[in-house]
Design an enzyme around this catalytic site. Structure first.
Site, PDB file in Angstrom:
ATOM      1  CB  SER A 147       7.607   2.108  12.544  1.00  0.00           C
ATOM      2  OG  SER A 147       8.086   2.624  11.338  1.00  0.00           O
ATOM      3  CE  LYS A 173       8.248  -0.193   9.137  1.00  0.00           C
ATOM      4  NZ  LYS A 173       7.015  -0.761   8.580  1.00  0.00           N
ATOM      5  CE  LYS A 175       9.036   3.875   7.590  1.00  0.00           C
ATOM      6  NZ  LYS A 175       8.250   3.180   6.605  1.00  0.00           N
ATOM      7  CG  ASP A 200       9.465   0.296   5.366  1.00  0.00           C
ATOM      8  OD1 ASP A 200       9.601   0.086   4.135  1.00  0.00           O
ATOM      9  OD2 ASP A 200       8.377   0.611   5.882  1.00  0.00           O
ATOM     10  CD  GLU A 225       7.736  -2.760   5.801  1.00  0.00           C
ATOM     11  OE1 GLU A 225       8.081  -3.190   6.922  1.00  0.00           O
ATOM     12  OE2 GLU A 225       6.802  -1.951   5.666  1.00  0.00           O
ATOM     13  CG  ASP A 250       3.985  -1.517   3.434  1.00  0.00           C
ATOM     14  OD1 ASP A 250       2.791  -1.509   3.127  1.00  0.00           O
ATOM     15  OD2 ASP A 250       4.461  -0.662   4.217  1.00  0.00           O
ATOM     16  CE  LYS A 274       1.947  -0.401   6.701  1.00  0.00           C
ATOM     17  NZ  LYS A 274       2.548   0.781   6.080  1.00  0.00           N
ATOM     18  N   GLY A 302       1.296  -0.828  10.507  1.00  0.00           N
ATOM     19  CA  GLY A 302       0.424   0.245  10.988  1.00  0.00           C
ATOM     20  C   GLY A 302       0.416   1.429  10.048  1.00  0.00           C
TER      21      GLY A 302
HETATM   22  O1  LIG Z   1       1.822   2.911  12.509  1.00  0.00           O
HETATM   23  C1  LIG Z   1       3.035   2.677  12.619  1.00  0.00           C
HETATM   24  O2  LIG Z   1       3.633   2.735  13.693  1.00  0.00           O
HETATM   25  C2  LIG Z   1       3.830   2.297  11.409  1.00  0.00           C
HETATM   26  C3  LIG Z   1       4.234   3.494  10.685  1.00  0.00           C
HETATM   27  C4  LIG Z   1       5.045   3.174   9.462  1.00  0.00           C
HETATM   28  O3  LIG Z   1       6.164   2.748   9.584  1.00  0.00           O
HETATM   29  C5  LIG Z   1       4.492   3.431   8.177  1.00  0.00           C
HETATM   30  C6  LIG Z   1       3.204   3.829   8.004  1.00  0.00           C
HETATM   31  C7  LIG Z   1       2.774   4.290   6.755  1.00  0.00           C
HETATM   32  C8  LIG Z   1       3.648   4.478   5.728  1.00  0.00           C
HETATM   33  C9  LIG Z   1       5.072   4.356   5.959  1.00  0.00           C
HETATM   34  O4  LIG Z   1       5.614   5.570   6.384  1.00  0.00           O
HETATM   35  C10 LIG Z   1       5.391   3.297   7.009  1.00  0.00           C
HETATM   36  C11 LIG Z   1       5.447   1.942   6.390  1.00  0.00           C
HETATM   37  O5  LIG Z   1       5.812   1.871   5.220  1.00  0.00           O
HETATM   38  O6  LIG Z   1       5.165   0.927   7.025  1.00  0.00           O
HETATM   39 MG   LIG Z   2       6.462  -0.097   4.914  1.00  0.00          MG
END
Ligand SMILES: O=C(O)CCC(=O)C1=CC=C[C@@H](O)[C@@H]1C(=O)O
Ligand SMILES: [Mg+2]
Length: 380
Positions: A147, A173, A175, A200, A225, A250, A274, A302
């Site tokens: 991510s 992924k 943001k 995402d 996402e 999510d 998650k 995650g």
């Molecule tokens: O643990 C990882 O590598 C995923 C991290 C990640 O993308 C996210 C974790 C928690 C909140 C968000 O920022 C984002 C998500 O939305 O999935």
């Molecule tokens: Mg997410």
């Protein structure tokens, strides 16, 4: 749902609880539509049984209520005042009981998960099994995804994607938010025409952005996402009808009932599962079963976990139902050091599912002791 088969009755109870407060700086800031994360604060919960086994759980809630409403300080309070009293001085037969006992506490899924997952680890250790065996893990190594936060310069973004692809990550992924979407995503797509690429938004859009979101359909994304609000199902359903690209939820999904609503309305075609966001393994297993029955693509997300949560994620993600590489990058993707004796690293493009007892990893006890012990309880 997994079948819990026991050779002999193994009732156990907790004789000691410790909660360590830890902060790990991130190697580089992680920018999302809601803010910038520069270090990860989390707690490690250690549950010791009368037999001397230790189960570990990770409290992953952020310090601020911007991803979802749960926060680290609030979760600590819920754990201490409301959840631990429900399990201490009680005989535990199997970890699914914890989910039942916790039903009297509404919400607070991440707090519940921190304890529930520690009990699963403890149960596996007491019964002499790897947690993966109990959870019906189907492989001992996994392809994983990464991510990425927003990166202002396209050149820098492409460099980072190239580095991750070279390290072996098979899904990326990115943001996004209004104003930071089609340009960076198109740049990645142009350079990596076959990469499993997704976006995402963490709820940054609404229906007024329909044209911008429809433009993303041309990029052959694996999914988009959580474009809309964390409590919205209706507008997601409207958007899904307008897009070829699958939507993934999510933040919305805390229970299997949320999945039922999403499926009934057509709000998504995929779910980012998650474990902490759904209150632990018991609910996660129900969601996996439901998604399999309804042919909804489920994959494991995650929460910037340390090695404890990461090892747990690897155990569950090795079930056959997970249709995509999860957000389970190696410990060294985010952190300079992990809390494990041996960090979980990528080898030849795959991550190994730890094979030892319980979650299968050894926590560095000295590292824990260096940190603040916020709560401790000893059976008298
Ligand atoms: O643990 C990882 O590598 C995923 C991290 C990640 O993308 C996210 C974790 C928690 C909140 C968000 O920022 C984002 C998500 O939305 O999935
Ligand atoms: Mg997410």
């Amino acid at each position: 749902m997994v079948r819990i088969v026991r050779e002999k009755e193994e009732n156990f109870s907790i004789s000691k609880v410790e909660l360590f407060q830890i902060r790990l700086p991130l190697k580089s800031p992680f920018k999302t539509s809601y803010g910038v994360l520069t270090e990860k604060a989390f707690d490690i919960i250690c549950l010791t049984s009368e037999s001397g086994h230790i189960g570990y759980g990770e409290l992953v809630a952020f310090e601020t209520p911007d991803y979802i409403e749960e926060t680290l300080p609030n979760s600590r309070l819920i754990i201490k005042d409301h959840l631990l009293p429900l399990i201490l001085n009680r005989k535990i037969e199997n970890p699914t009981q914890i989910w039942e006992w916790f039903q009297v506490v509404r919400g607070n899924y991440m707090a519940k998960s921190a304890i529930e997952t520690a009990v699963w680890d403890l149960y596996a250790k007491i019964t002499g099994q790897s947690l993966g065996v109990i959870l019906e893990s189907a492989t001992d190594q996994l392809e994983v995804g990464v991510s990425m936060g927003m990166v202002a310069s396209t050149e820098e973004l492409l460099k980072r994607v190239s580095d991750y692809v070279e390290e072996g990550y098979t899904r990326v992924k990115l943001k996004i938010k209004p104003g930071y979407d089609i340009i960076p995503l198109s740049a990645i797509r142009k350079k990596f025409p076959n990469l499993m690429l997704m976006a995402d938004a963490n709820s940054a859009y609404d229906l007024s952005h329909l044209t911008d979101l429809k433009a993303l359909d041309s990029l052959n994304l694996v999914m988009i996402e959580q474009p809309f609000a964390a409590d919205d199902f209706l507008d997601h359903a409207i958007l899904q009808k307008e897009l070829n690209t699958p939507l993934c939820l999510d933040e919305n999904i805390r229970t299997v009932n949320d999945c039922r609503v999403a499926v009934a309305l057509g709000s998504c075609r995929s779910i980012n599962l998650k474990i902490p966001r759904v209150g632990g393994i018991t609910e996660a297993l129900k969601i996996i079963d439901y998604c399999r029955d309804k042919q909804i693509l489920v994959w494991l997300g995650g929460m910037f976990e340390s090695g404890v949560g990461r090892a747990l994620n690897l155990q569950l993600a090795s079930r056959t139902e997970f249709g995509l590489p999860g957000d389970i990058s190696a410990s060294d993707r985010y952190f300079y050091e992990d809390i494990l004796e041996k960090p979980l690293l990528m080898e030849a493009g795959k991550m190994k599912v730890p094979q030892g007892l319980g979650i299968g990893v050894t926590v560095n006890g000295a590292f824990l002791q260096k940190n603040n012990l916020s709560y401790t309880w000893l059976k008298r």
